[in-house]
Design a protein around this motif. Structure first.
Motif, PDB file in Angstrom:
ATOM      1  N   MET A   1      48.836 -58.038  68.487  1.00 51.70           N
ATOM      2  CA  MET A   1      49.461 -59.253  68.997  1.00 51.70           C
ATOM      3  C   MET A   1      50.629 -58.911  69.911  1.00 51.70           C
ATOM      4  SD  MET A   1      50.977 -62.440  66.762  1.00 51.70           S
ATOM      5  CE  MET A   1      49.454 -62.546  65.832  1.00 51.70           C
ATOM      6  N   ILE A   2      51.471 -57.985  69.476  1.00 53.83           N
ATOM      7  CA  ILE A   2      52.620 -57.564  70.284  1.00 53.83           C
ATOM      8  C   ILE A   2      52.132 -56.941  71.589  1.00 53.83           C
ATOM      9  CG2 ILE A   2      54.552 -55.936  70.402  1.00 53.83           C
ATOM     10  CD1 ILE A   2      54.788 -56.402  67.277  1.00 53.83           C
ATOM     11  N   GLY A   3      51.093 -56.116  71.499  1.00 55.49           N
ATOM     12  CA  GLY A   3      50.527 -55.496  72.696  1.00 55.49           C
ATOM     13  C   GLY A   3      49.937 -56.515  73.653  1.00 55.49           C
ATOM     14  N   ALA A   4      49.283 -57.534  73.103  1.00 54.72           N
ATOM     15  CA  ALA A   4      48.668 -58.563  73.947  1.00 54.72           C
ATOM     16  C   ALA A   4      49.730 -59.357  74.697  1.00 54.72           C
ATOM     17  CB  ALA A   4      47.804 -59.500  73.103  1.00 54.72           C
ATOM     18  N   ILE A   5      50.813 -59.676  74.020  1.00 53.15           N
ATOM     19  CA  ILE A   5      51.895 -60.403  74.679  1.00 53.15           C
ATOM     20  C   ILE A   5      52.493 -59.533  75.781  1.00 53.15           C
ATOM     21  CG2 ILE A   5      54.189 -61.426  74.400  1.00 53.15           C
ATOM     22  CD1 ILE A   5      53.298 -62.187  71.515  1.00 53.15           C
ATOM     23  N   GLY A   6      52.701 -58.249  75.479  1.00 55.96           N
ATOM     24  CA  GLY A   6      53.246 -57.330  76.471  1.00 55.96           C
ATOM     25  C   GLY A   6      52.293 -57.095  77.630  1.00 55.96           C
ATOM     26  N   ALA A   7      50.992 -57.138  77.346  1.00 57.53           N
ATOM     27  CA  ALA A   7      49.987 -56.897  78.383  1.00 57.53           C
ATOM     28  C   ALA A   7      49.923 -58.038  79.390  1.00 57.53           C
ATOM     29  CB  ALA A   7      48.616 -56.682  77.748  1.00 57.53           C
ATOM     30  N   LEU A   8      50.438 -59.186  79.026  1.00 55.24           N
ATOM     31  CA  LEU A   8      50.430 -60.304  79.961  1.00 55.24           C
ATOM     32  C   LEU A   8      51.285 -59.996  81.186  1.00 55.24           C
ATOM     33  CD1 LEU A   8      50.682 -63.310  77.492  1.00 55.24           C
ATOM     34  CD2 LEU A   8      48.657 -62.510  78.704  1.00 55.24           C
ATOM     35  N   ASP A   9      52.242 -59.094  80.998  1.00 62.81           N
ATOM     36  CA  ASP A   9      53.046 -58.574  82.102  1.00 62.81           C
ATOM     37  C   ASP A   9      53.565 -59.683  83.021  1.00 62.81           C
ATOM     38  OD1 ASP A   9      54.333 -56.587  83.529  1.00 62.81           O
ATOM     39  OD2 ASP A   9      52.626 -56.257  84.859  1.00 62.81           O
ATOM     40  N   PHE A  10      54.274 -60.606  82.429  1.00 60.42           N
ATOM     41  CA  PHE A  10      54.848 -61.699  83.196  1.00 60.42           C
ATOM     42  C   PHE A  10      55.904 -61.161  84.154  1.00 60.42           C
ATOM     43  CE2 PHE A  10      53.771 -63.912  79.160  1.00 60.42           C
ATOM     44  CZ  PHE A  10      52.820 -64.766  79.677  1.00 60.42           C
ATOM     45  N   ASP A  11      55.864 -61.625  85.385  1.00 63.88           N
ATOM     46  CA  ASP A  11      56.891 -61.246  86.341  1.00 63.88           C
ATOM     47  C   ASP A  11      57.803 -62.445  86.560  1.00 63.88           C
ATOM     48  OD1 ASP A  11      58.485 -60.135  88.232  1.00 63.88           O
ATOM     49  OD2 ASP A  11      56.873 -59.533  89.583  1.00 63.88           O
ATOM     50  N   PHE A  12      58.681 -62.650  85.597  1.00 67.16           N
ATOM     51  CA  PHE A  12      59.591 -63.792  85.647  1.00 67.16           C
ATOM     52  C   PHE A  12      60.500 -63.735  86.865  1.00 67.16           C
ATOM     53  CE2 PHE A  12      58.440 -63.704  81.169  1.00 67.16           C
ATOM     54  CZ  PHE A  12      58.243 -65.046  80.910  1.00 67.16           C
ATOM     55  N   ASP A  13      60.994 -62.539  87.165  1.00 68.78           N
ATOM     56  CA  ASP A  13      61.921 -62.409  88.290  1.00 68.78           C
ATOM     57  C   ASP A  13      61.271 -62.809  89.602  1.00 68.78           C
ATOM     58  OD1 ASP A  13      63.939 -61.564  86.585  1.00 68.78           O
ATOM     59  OD2 ASP A  13      63.416 -59.452  86.807  1.00 68.78           O
TER      60      ASP A  13
END
Length: 104
Positions: free
Chosen positions: A81-93
């Motif tokens: 689950m943690i990996g999946a959230i991290g894999a989304l690789d959101f580019d907020f900036d």
């Protein structure tokens, strides 16, 4: 760009930053849960591994062993689950920069 649209963009940036914060808090909470489960798993493994020899192979041992397996599975799922959230690789900036540029 008029002030009304600038204000709308600013509100959108604020909402987006709030979403970012919530996601970061969510990841932190899931990591905390994973740590708690790992602690419980470690305690159960210690309990199982320190059973007297006459109890090894008993129903009590098998239950403790099954609990260890289930706890290990839970840790693996939390890792996924943690990996999946991290894999989304959101580019907020990138999003906020684009919105800020639109306000200029």
């Amino acid at each position: 760009m008029n002030n009304t649209r600038r204000k709308a963009i600013k509100q959108t940036i604020d909402r987006f930053c709030s979403i970012r914060k919530k996601l970061e808090e969510l990841v932190s909470e899931v990591e905390s849960v994973k740590s708690d489960v790992e602690d419980i798993q470690w305690e159960e493994e210690e309990y199982r591994d320190n059973m007297p020899e006459n109890l090894q192979g008993s129903e009590r041992y098998d239950k403790a062993d099954g609990a260890c397996t289930s706890l290990s599975d839970a840790v693996d799922s939390l890792d996924d689950m943690i990996g999946a959230i991290g894999a989304l690789d959101f580019d907020f900036d990138d999003v906020t920069t684009s919105l800020e540029e639109a306000m200029e």
